[in-house]
Design a protein around this motif. Structure first.
Motif, PDB file in Angstrom:
ATOM      1  N   PRO A 106       0.724  -1.227  -0.124  1.00 25.77           N
ATOM      2  CA  PRO A 106       0.097   0.110   0.029  1.00 25.77           C
ATOM      3  C   PRO A 106       0.988   1.362  -0.057  1.00 25.77           C
ATOM      4  O   PRO A 106       0.564   2.154  -0.934  1.00 25.77           O
ATOM      5  CB  PRO A 106      -0.621   0.064   1.265  1.00 25.77           C
ATOM      6  N   ALA A 111      -1.625   3.792  -1.617  1.00 34.16           N
ATOM      7  CA  ALA A 111      -2.707   3.789  -1.099  1.00 34.16           C
ATOM      8  C   ALA A 111      -2.996   3.990   0.522  1.00 34.16           C
ATOM      9  O   ALA A 111      -1.869   3.809   1.292  1.00 34.16           O
ATOM     10  CB  ALA A 111      -3.139   1.984  -1.237  1.00 34.16           C
ATOM     11  N   ARG A 112      -4.030   3.911   1.039  1.00 34.95           N
ATOM     12  CA  ARG A 112      -4.351   4.148   2.388  1.00 34.95           C
ATOM     13  C   ARG A 112      -4.230   2.818   3.320  1.00 34.95           C
ATOM     14  O   ARG A 112      -3.762   2.743   4.166  1.00 34.95           O
ATOM     15  CB  ARG A 112      -5.729   4.591   2.782  1.00 34.95           C
ATOM     16  N   ASP A 113      -4.606   1.698   2.610  1.00 36.17           N
ATOM     17  CA  ASP A 113      -4.439   0.573   3.110  1.00 36.17           C
ATOM     18  C   ASP A 113      -4.794  -0.636   2.191  1.00 36.17           C
ATOM     19  O   ASP A 113      -4.930  -0.507   0.805  1.00 36.17           O
ATOM     20  CB  ASP A 113      -5.696   0.279   4.242  1.00 36.17           C
ATOM     21  N   ALA A 115      -6.861  -3.639   0.094  1.00 38.60           N
ATOM     22  CA  ALA A 115      -8.375  -3.636  -0.311  1.00 38.60           C
ATOM     23  C   ALA A 115      -9.439  -4.095   0.704  1.00 38.60           C
ATOM     24  O   ALA A 115     -10.655  -3.396   0.905  1.00 38.60           O
ATOM     25  CB  ALA A 115      -8.368  -4.224  -1.654  1.00 38.60           C
ATOM     26  N   THR A 191      -6.418  -7.838  -5.454  1.00 40.68           N
ATOM     27  CA  THR A 191      -7.528  -6.490  -5.729  1.00 40.68           C
ATOM     28  C   THR A 191      -6.816  -5.278  -5.278  1.00 40.68           C
ATOM     29  O   THR A 191      -6.940  -4.180  -6.049  1.00 40.68           O
ATOM     30  CB  THR A 191      -8.302  -6.848  -4.587  1.00 40.68           C
ATOM     31  N   THR A 192      -5.659  -5.336  -4.521  1.00 40.91           N
ATOM     32  CA  THR A 192      -5.335  -3.854  -3.862  1.00 40.91           C
ATOM     33  C   THR A 192      -4.385  -3.396  -4.986  1.00 40.91           C
ATOM     34  O   THR A 192      -4.332  -2.232  -5.377  1.00 40.91           O
ATOM     35  CB  THR A 192      -4.374  -4.105  -2.559  1.00 40.91           C
ATOM     36  N   TRP A 195      -6.461  -2.281  -7.957  1.00 40.12           N
ATOM     37  CA  TRP A 195      -7.523  -1.157  -8.193  1.00 40.12           C
ATOM     38  C   TRP A 195      -7.313  -0.050  -6.931  1.00 40.12           C
ATOM     39  O   TRP A 195      -8.101   0.983  -6.875  1.00 40.12           O
ATOM     40  CB  TRP A 195      -9.066  -1.851  -7.307  1.00 40.12           C
ATOM     41  N   MET A 196      -5.975  -0.153  -6.127  1.00 37.66           N
ATOM     42  CA  MET A 196      -5.846   0.882  -5.072  1.00 37.66           C
ATOM     43  C   MET A 196      -4.675   1.812  -5.518  1.00 37.66           C
ATOM     44  O   MET A 196      -4.023   2.348  -4.704  1.00 37.66           O
ATOM     45  CB  MET A 196      -5.576   0.045  -3.891  1.00 37.66           C
ATOM     46  N   ARG A 197      -4.105   1.677  -6.640  1.00 37.66           N
ATOM     47  CA  ARG A 197      -3.168   2.614  -7.060  1.00 37.66           C
ATOM     48  C   ARG A 197      -3.202   4.016  -6.944  1.00 37.66           C
ATOM     49  O   ARG A 197      -4.485   4.593  -7.313  1.00 37.66           O
ATOM     50  CB  ARG A 197      -2.287   2.232  -8.307  1.00 37.66           C
TER      51      ARG A 197
END
Length: 556
Positions: A106, A111-113, A115, A191-192, A195-197
């Motif tokens: 993350p 990212a914050r955290d 997913a 998933t992280t 989708w969390m970039r």
């Protein structure tokens, strides 16, 4: 390298709050959904099992000092090497990689955290009960599982009568729990990363470490269900009277080998890929060069993962495998050397003609990468059918395997611990103690595992507790090296514990590195970044006068 440059002090204003929030040791014994806390929980828990697995290895090597059986009896010896292999793979390397990846991914992608934070916490908290269950088998009347970490039937089905709860039963249940934990973790990582970039963090702006984690976790998703199925069927045969793998009842033990190795050979790359990613982070930072061939090294991670799916039968060249299958899997097993060769060439070119800064993380990274070259060469040798048949089930295989899992992967793990220690703890370790740890480890590892290669070529088979006296010379060297490896952990533990408690405060970026994780405070605040960064530069832009890789934004 200095630890107090002005450009690295930007996070000082909120660093104190971060120390209060995340440097409290009590937080690591609580149920938390913060990926950083979970990452440290993984790291600390797995290191305990590294020590336990290492202690078992030292007992094994004490037995092998002499040709005679004079330390433990044979059933206990079988249990020792079974539990040593199981612990080191399933409770040390794989979950440690999950831990360091949990902490870093993350941060590296902005990212914050993770997913799924709750799923992340559950994935970790399945590990302690599974491990306690595994170790509790030592207390059973007939001891722990004794059929090796691969647990081939029919040997694994030969249990004492009237003992429904036995070492093999606990071994299977424990590994099922660990496997379910790994599958849940893999879903979370993939998933992280997808989708969390952060804004601007395209795939080809991701650090190679993130590429490596993505590749390894895709392998977990694709291949791990095979092992889970094999263990379930083995459990049914063991406890409920089914005959999937019992040859005397029409079952097929070779089917188990296919199911087992379909996961357990890619498992080597599940362990090795994060190590390759660590090399790609550490080597540029301490050579002050951009990572050579960044895109090639990123794509090579996926290439290694893809090819490794199609190599499992090379473990079965002596298992009544037909000739056409031997030839096919010999070619695919050799093919994996191409993307791994790309990796090794990139590391070498990165440090070529550089002014190297030989701090402890760099020593471990260079040492691990160098020993991987040797392990890779012996791996290609084992991929060749004639040579593999000659040394099958000998110590040559043990030596090759440990050059990968210890001399490469565990060395990379130590490089990672030292490299990101200031970020995780907000403290600097003692450099002198770190270098002492490296040299003891490097010398001990080569003394332990190199002698296994000539032993294997000469014909000493593995998994035996007494042997022909002609093999004693090399075995004495290997055992003394193993004892040195055991001693090498002492300065490491003293350094890490003492530095975490009393070490000098670290600035936010002591290594002048370029990753996103170094742009936040040490340790990072609960949500990682004051504002989500916008990424506008490629990774590893060392030597560029426009040093910063990100610009802050108010978009949250």
């Amino acid at each position: 390298m200095t630890h107090d440059s002005p450009e690295n002090m930007t996070g000082a204003s909120h660093s104190e709050n971060s120390h209060k929030n995340l440097n409290n040791w009590r937080s690591y014994f609580s149920f938390s959904t913060d990926h950083k806390v979970i990452g440290v929980q993984y790291i600390l828990t797995t290191f305990i099992f590294f020590l336990i697995g290492g202690l078992l290895a030292m007992i094994i090597r004490a037995e092998l000092l002499t040709p005679e059986l004079n330390v433990v009896d044979r059933p206990l010896y079988n249990g020792l090497f079974t539990m040593h292999g199981t612990i080191m793979i399933f409770l040390w390397i794989i979950p440690f990689n999950a831990g360091i990846s949990n902490y870093l991914v993350p941060l590296m992608i902005g990212a914050r955290d993770m997913a799924f934070p709750l799923l992340n916490a559950i994935s970790f908290w399945m590990i302690p009960p599974a491990s306690i269950l595994l170790l509790s088998s030592f207390l059973l009347p007939n001891g722990t599982a004794q059929s090796g970490w691969w647990s081939y039937p029919p040997i694994s089905l030969q249990i004492p009568p009237n003992q429904p709860i036995n070492g093999e039963f606990l071994w299977i249940v424990s590994l099922l729990l660990i496997g379910i934990s790994s599958i849940m973790g893999a879903i979370n990582f993939v998933t992280t990363i997808f989708w969390m970039r952060a804004p601007g963090m395209t795939f080809f702006r991701m650090p190679v470490f993130v590429w490596s984690v993505l590749s390894a976790q895709l392998l977990q998703l694709i291949n791990l269900p095979s092992l889970t199925a094999a263990l379930l069927l083995l459990l049914f045969d063991l406890a409920f009277g089914t005959n999937f793998f019992k040859p005397q009842e029409g079952g097929d033990p070779i089917l188990y080998q296919h199911l087992f190795w379909f996961y357990s050979h890619p498992a080597v790359y599940i362990m090795a890929l994060p190590a390759f990613g660590i090399f790609a982070e550490v080597l540029p930072a301490f050579s002050r060069n951009p990572l050579f061939g960044y895109r090639s090294l990123a794509i090579a991670s996926l290439g290694i993962a893809l090819v490794s799916i199609f190599v499992w039968v090379h473990h079965m060249f002596t298992s009544a495998t037909p000739s056409w299958m031997r030839m096919t899997f010999m070619v695919t097993s050799m093919l994996v050397a191409v993307p791994t060769g790309v990796k090794a060439f990139g590391w070498t070119a990165t440090v070529w003609k550089s002014k190297l800064h030989l701090e402890t993380p760099m020593l471990f990274a260079m040492g691990g990468a160098a020993m991987f070259i040797f392990g890779g060469v012996t791996g290609v040798m084992l991929a060749a059918v004639p040579f593999d048949i000659h040394v099958h089930n000998t110590y040559f295989v043990v030596g090759h395997f440990h050059y990968i899992v210890f001399n490469t992967i565990t060395m990379a793990i130590f490089a990672a611990i030292y490299f990101w220690f200031p970020k995780i703890t907000g403290r600097m370790y003692a450099e002198g103690w770190g270098k002492l740890h490296f040299w003891l480890t490097f010398i001990g590892a080569n003394l332990t595992f190199f002698p296994m290669h000539p032993l294997g070529i000469q014909g000493m088979v593995r998994r035996i507790s007494s042997y022909d006296p002609q093999y004693q010379g090399w075995n004495v060297i290997a055992s003394l090296g193993a004892f040195l490896l055991g001693v090498s952990t002492l300065p490491f533990i003293a350094n890490i514990v003492g530095s975490w408690l009393y070490g000098p405060r670290a600035v936010d970026n002591p290594w002048h590195a370029t990753g996103l994780e170094w742009t936040t405070s040490s340790p990072p605040p609960p949500e990682n970044f004051e504002v989500i960064p916008i990424v506008k530069r490629p990774p590893y832009d060392y030597g560029d006068p426009k040093y910063s890789v990100v610009e802050p934004t108010d978009d949250d």
